[in-house]
Design a protein around this motif. Structure first.
Motif, mmCIF file in Angstrom:
data_model
loop_
_atom_site.group_PDB
_atom_site.id
_atom_site.type_symbol
_atom_site.label_atom_id
_atom_site.label_comp_id
_atom_site.label_asym_id
_atom_site.label_seq_id
_atom_site.Cartn_x
_atom_site.Cartn_y
_atom_site.Cartn_z
ATOM 1 N N LYS A 32 0.830 -1.209 0.000
ATOM 2 C CA LYS A 32 0.000 0.000 0.000
ATOM 3 C C LYS A 32 0.859 1.252 0.000
ATOM 4 O O LYS A 32 0.510 2.258 -0.630
ATOM 5 C CB LYS A 32 -0.938 -0.016 1.212
ATOM 6 N N LYS A 40 -5.696 5.263 -7.859
ATOM 7 C CA LYS A 40 -6.791 4.396 -8.321
ATOM 8 C C LYS A 40 -6.484 2.914 -8.109
ATOM 9 O O LYS A 40 -7.412 2.091 -8.083
ATOM 10 C CB LYS A 40 -7.079 4.658 -9.800
ATOM 11 N N ALA A 42 -5.809 -0.542 -6.384
ATOM 12 C CA ALA A 42 -6.332 -1.084 -5.124
ATOM 13 C C ALA A 42 -5.793 -2.492 -4.903
ATOM 14 O O ALA A 42 -5.795 -3.324 -5.813
ATOM 15 C CB ALA A 42 -7.857 -1.106 -5.158
ATOM 16 N N ARG A 44 -6.158 -6.103 -3.386
ATOM 17 C CA ARG A 44 -7.217 -7.030 -2.981
ATOM 18 C C ARG A 44 -6.587 -8.273 -2.374
ATOM 19 O O ARG A 44 -5.601 -8.793 -2.883
ATOM 20 C CB ARG A 44 -8.075 -7.436 -4.183
ATOM 21 N N ASN A 56 -7.237 -0.330 -12.218
ATOM 22 C CA ASN A 56 -8.309 0.662 -12.424
ATOM 23 C C ASN A 56 -7.856 1.843 -13.281
ATOM 24 O O ASN A 56 -8.162 3.008 -13.002
ATOM 25 C CB ASN A 56 -8.837 1.167 -11.072
#
Length: 402
Positions: A32, A40, A42, A44, A56
């Motif tokens: 992160k 944008k 992310a 998961r 994204n």
């Protein structure tokens, strides 16, 4: 080139059993951190430690560069995401083939069928998807043993991933998962590489640099700051402790045998680093020493010098030579700074014939003769140490001073 997601794979941390969740949490924090410039994107996570990055619309090239600095990440693959539908998978497979830099002569399909309710068995999928590719590419052949391209198809319950590339990551353990250590950072080639290896094994490092102003210049100090910033690209931030060493060096030259100056100087450095380690709750000292490379790095000298510290001394480069170390320095981005011609304190007061086989008893006797000033000089050096918190690519004057 279309890339929807990046599949992530982890190495040794997957073997950690009951402690695995702690290691996973630490690597999640690091991923992160490096993805912050890509708002944008992310991360998961799924069960059994599976993770992937949804781009994204963010640049894959930027994400690839960022993920290459995450310790604990074994490899990653840019992938096309589609639904678990046969027609959609066929289209994704063709898209993956078409985006290759050049059309291969041989290929194979490797299917991982996580969704056991998918209407086709794994063996049947190999045949169907392989045949679909062969229809659209003239001259292409299947080679299940040594294909030029291995096209992976991973069918899950809600989505399917198709990819052919595996990009190596740094590997090792997540940063900070194995504690904190103090890196003795000179302005040379070796110690930054040693620091990189220490971070790769899960250590969060703090750098300790000894300077001898006015004999060493501000440019030499800036060189070490820049090296620390380069290492901070892998850590987010690193504390740099700048230790004033002029008084100790000059008094050693005045009071001790000339051939033992380097040995006694290094022992004083180890004692200072250990005291700083106690303050920072660090449990080891990391050095860039390579066996036999210079006079202070003979086995006899390393033995005598290392005994000045009670903490473990880690030497990641101890069996490597310069021809192995230089490419690593180039790879991690420290080489061009390390070779700048600015002197450091280790090049000062070097005797013509430094001892390569010192006697521990003789060295300890020399230190006993210096008892009236050396312990106090070490204490003062620790107290006068300035500490900077350095972050990558921050050339401003906003570095925190403690």
């Amino acid at each position: 080139m279309r890339t929807d997601v990046i599949l992530l794979r982890f190495g040794e941390l997957m073997l950690k059993g009951r402690n695995r969740s702690r290691f996973e949490n630490q690597i999640v924090q690091q991923i992160k951190r490096v993805l912050k410039p890509l708002p944008k994107a992310a991360l998961r996570t799924e069960s059994y430690g599976r993770m992937y990055v949804e781009l994204n619309g963010e640049s894959y090239e930027e994400a690839e560069k960022a993920l290459g600095k995450v310790f604990g990440l074994l490899s990653f693959s840019p992938a096309i995401k589609t639904i678990p539908d046969m027609k959609a998978i066929e289209e994704a497979v063709l898209l993956a083939m078409n985006r290759l830099p050049r059309t291969p002569q041989t290929f194979k399909i490797s299917v991982r069928r996580v969704n056991k309710q998918f209407p086709h068995e794994t063996f049947e999928l190999h045949r169907l998807l392989g045949g679909h590719v062969l229809k659209h590419f003239d001259g292409l052949k299947v080679d299940v043993h040594e294909p030029e391209v291995d096209l992976h198809v991973e069918i899950r319950h809600l989505e399917t991933f198709v990819y052919s590339e595996s990009v190596p990551g740094p590997g090792g353990f997540p940063l900070g998962s194995n504690g904190r250590a103090m890196l003795m950072l000179s302005g040379g080639i070796d110690s930054p590489v040693a620091g990189w290896f220490a971070m790769k094994r899960g250590l969060r490092i703090e750098a300790v640099h000894f300077h001898s102003y006015p004999y060493t210049s501000e440019r030499a100090k800036q060189k070490v700051i820049d090296l620390t910033r380069s290492l901070a690209e892998y850590a987010g931030s690193i504390h740099l402790h700048l230790v004033p060493f002029t008084d100790i060096q000059t008094r050693l030259k005045e009071t001790c045998r000339e051939n033992l100056i380097i040995t006694l100087m290094r022992r004083a450095m180890f004692r200072i680093t250990e005291q700083l380690a106690e303050r920072r709750e660090a449990l080891a000292i990391v050095t860039g020493e390579s066996l036999g490379q210079v006079a202070s790095q003979t086995l006899a000298n390393m033995n005598v010098i290392g005994r000045a510290a009670s903490l473990p001394v880690l030497r990641p480069l101890v069996t490597m030579d310069k021809l192995e170390i230089i490419p690593l320095a180039q790879k991690i981005g420290t080489f061009s700074t390390s070779i700048l011609p600015y002197e450091d304190c280790c090049t000062l007061f070097v005797p013509k014939s430094p001892s390569t086989n010192p006697s521990l008893k003789v060295v300890e006797r020399q230190e006993q003769w210096m008892e009236e000033w050396l312990p106090e000089a070490i204490r003062e050096a620790v107290e006068r140490t300035e500490t900077l918190l350095l972050k990558p690519d921050d050339k401003s004057e906003e570095d925190r001073l403690f």
